[in-house]
Scaffold this motif. Structure first.
Motif, mmCIF file in Angstrom:
data_model
loop_
_atom_site.group_PDB
_atom_site.id
_atom_site.type_symbol
_atom_site.label_atom_id
_atom_site.label_comp_id
_atom_site.label_asym_id
_atom_site.label_seq_id
_atom_site.Cartn_x
_atom_site.Cartn_y
_atom_site.Cartn_z
ATOM 1 N N PHE A 4 1.019 25.482 21.241
ATOM 2 C CA PHE A 4 -0.029 25.557 22.278
ATOM 3 C C PHE A 4 -1.493 25.496 21.781
ATOM 4 O O PHE A 4 -1.843 26.018 20.851
ATOM 5 N N ARG A 5 -2.468 24.914 22.647
ATOM 6 C CA ARG A 5 -3.694 24.864 22.560
ATOM 7 C C ARG A 5 -4.654 25.878 23.087
ATOM 8 O O ARG A 5 -5.559 26.115 22.828
ATOM 9 N N ALA A 8 -4.050 31.133 27.311
ATOM 10 C CA ALA A 8 -3.772 31.395 28.619
ATOM 11 C C ALA A 8 -2.551 30.613 29.182
ATOM 12 O O ALA A 8 -1.797 31.258 29.961
ATOM 13 N N PHE A 9 -2.634 29.375 28.832
ATOM 14 C CA PHE A 9 -1.603 28.422 29.280
ATOM 15 C C PHE A 9 -0.273 29.020 28.789
ATOM 16 O O PHE A 9 0.832 29.243 29.480
ATOM 17 N N LYS A 10 -0.094 29.303 27.442
ATOM 18 C CA LYS A 10 0.890 29.879 26.720
ATOM 19 C C LYS A 10 1.404 31.276 27.605
ATOM 20 O O LYS A 10 2.674 31.197 27.702
ATOM 21 N N LEU A 11 0.571 31.851 27.874
ATOM 22 C CA LEU A 11 0.889 33.010 28.410
ATOM 23 C C LEU A 11 1.750 32.821 29.871
ATOM 24 O O LEU A 11 2.520 33.841 30.201
ATOM 25 N N VAL A 12 1.214 31.808 30.541
ATOM 26 C CA VAL A 12 1.754 31.441 31.786
ATOM 27 C C VAL A 12 3.358 31.119 31.456
ATOM 28 O O VAL A 12 4.332 31.233 32.190
ATOM 29 N N SER A 106 -7.703 24.570 29.486
ATOM 30 C CA SER A 106 -7.091 23.184 29.287
ATOM 31 C C SER A 106 -5.851 23.032 29.796
ATOM 32 O O SER A 106 -4.811 23.839 29.719
ATOM 33 N N LEU A 107 -5.443 21.681 30.257
ATOM 34 C CA LEU A 107 -4.128 21.382 30.634
ATOM 35 C C LEU A 107 -3.392 20.622 29.613
ATOM 36 O O LEU A 107 -2.297 19.871 29.935
ATOM 37 N N ASP A 108 -3.966 20.568 28.443
ATOM 38 C CA ASP A 108 -3.236 19.639 27.432
ATOM 39 C C ASP A 108 -1.899 20.134 26.989
ATOM 40 O O ASP A 108 -0.987 19.279 26.497
ATOM 41 N N ASP A 109 -1.449 21.402 27.366
ATOM 42 C CA ASP A 109 -0.300 21.804 27.171
ATOM 43 C C ASP A 109 1.041 21.389 27.916
ATOM 44 O O ASP A 109 2.192 21.763 27.728
ATOM 45 N N VAL A 135 -4.732 15.900 37.690
ATOM 46 C CA VAL A 135 -3.886 15.897 36.396
ATOM 47 C C VAL A 135 -2.369 15.955 37.029
ATOM 48 O O VAL A 135 -1.556 15.254 36.671
ATOM 49 N N LEU A 136 -2.036 16.758 37.699
ATOM 50 C CA LEU A 136 -0.747 17.428 38.164
ATOM 51 C C LEU A 136 -0.311 16.114 38.910
ATOM 52 O O LEU A 136 0.899 15.798 38.478
ATOM 53 N N ALA A 137 -0.760 15.673 39.894
ATOM 54 C CA ALA A 137 -0.506 14.255 40.580
ATOM 55 C C ALA A 137 -0.063 13.310 39.812
ATOM 56 O O ALA A 137 0.939 12.664 40.025
#
Length: 145
Positions: A4-5, A8-12, A106-109, A135-137
């Motif tokens: 993971f980069r 915080a994203f990893k925690l989610v 970042s949303l790279d993950d 990005v999601l779309a």
């Protein structure tokens, strides 16, 4: 194993797998973890050391080192971005949600989650990562507010 980069994203993702789905085991508990290190009263320890609104080093080290198999990442079909996630209480037990301590940068993950189809809390995510909605779309991921 995935790298993971964005912590915080990893925690989610960890919250989804460890505390909601219960497929990433064993579940981490900061109080038990600290008791093993001789800390009997976590609240007193945090107050005495000025740790009220920080991620405890022990929790950060645990979650940073935690390896999540690709097979488990492939099971993630929905993520929730919300200040009340259990993983946040395990990292910062008295955090009040009033700062950017757990903001995703970042949303790279997203690349690590091939079957992600729904993001709940998309408005919060957009606030943390401007442009997240687009990005999601572009990835075919439905964003719910």
């Amino acid at each position: 194993m995935a790298d993971f980069r964005d912590f915080a994203f990893k925690l989610v993702v960890v919250d989804k797998l460890m505390y909601r789905d219960k497929t990433l085991t064993p579940a981490f508990g900061i109080e038990a973890h600290m008791r093993e290190r001789g800390v009997e009263d976590l609240d007193d320890h945090m107050e005495e050391n000025g740790l009220d609104f920080t991620i405890l080093d022990e929790a950060r080290a645990y979650f940073e080192a935690l390896e999540i198999p690709d097979e488990l990442l492939a099971t993630v079909d929905e993520l929730v971005f919300d200040g009340g996630l259990k993983v946040y209480r395990e990292c910062a037990p008295v955090w009040d949600g009033e700062d950017d301590l757990f903001d995703v940068r970042s949303l790279d993950d997203l690349d690590l989650l091939p079957n992600l189809g729904v993001v709940t809390g998309a408005r919060s995510l957009e606030h943390m990562c401007p442009g997240a909605k687009d990005v999601l779309a572009a990835r075919g991921i439905t964003g719910r507010h």
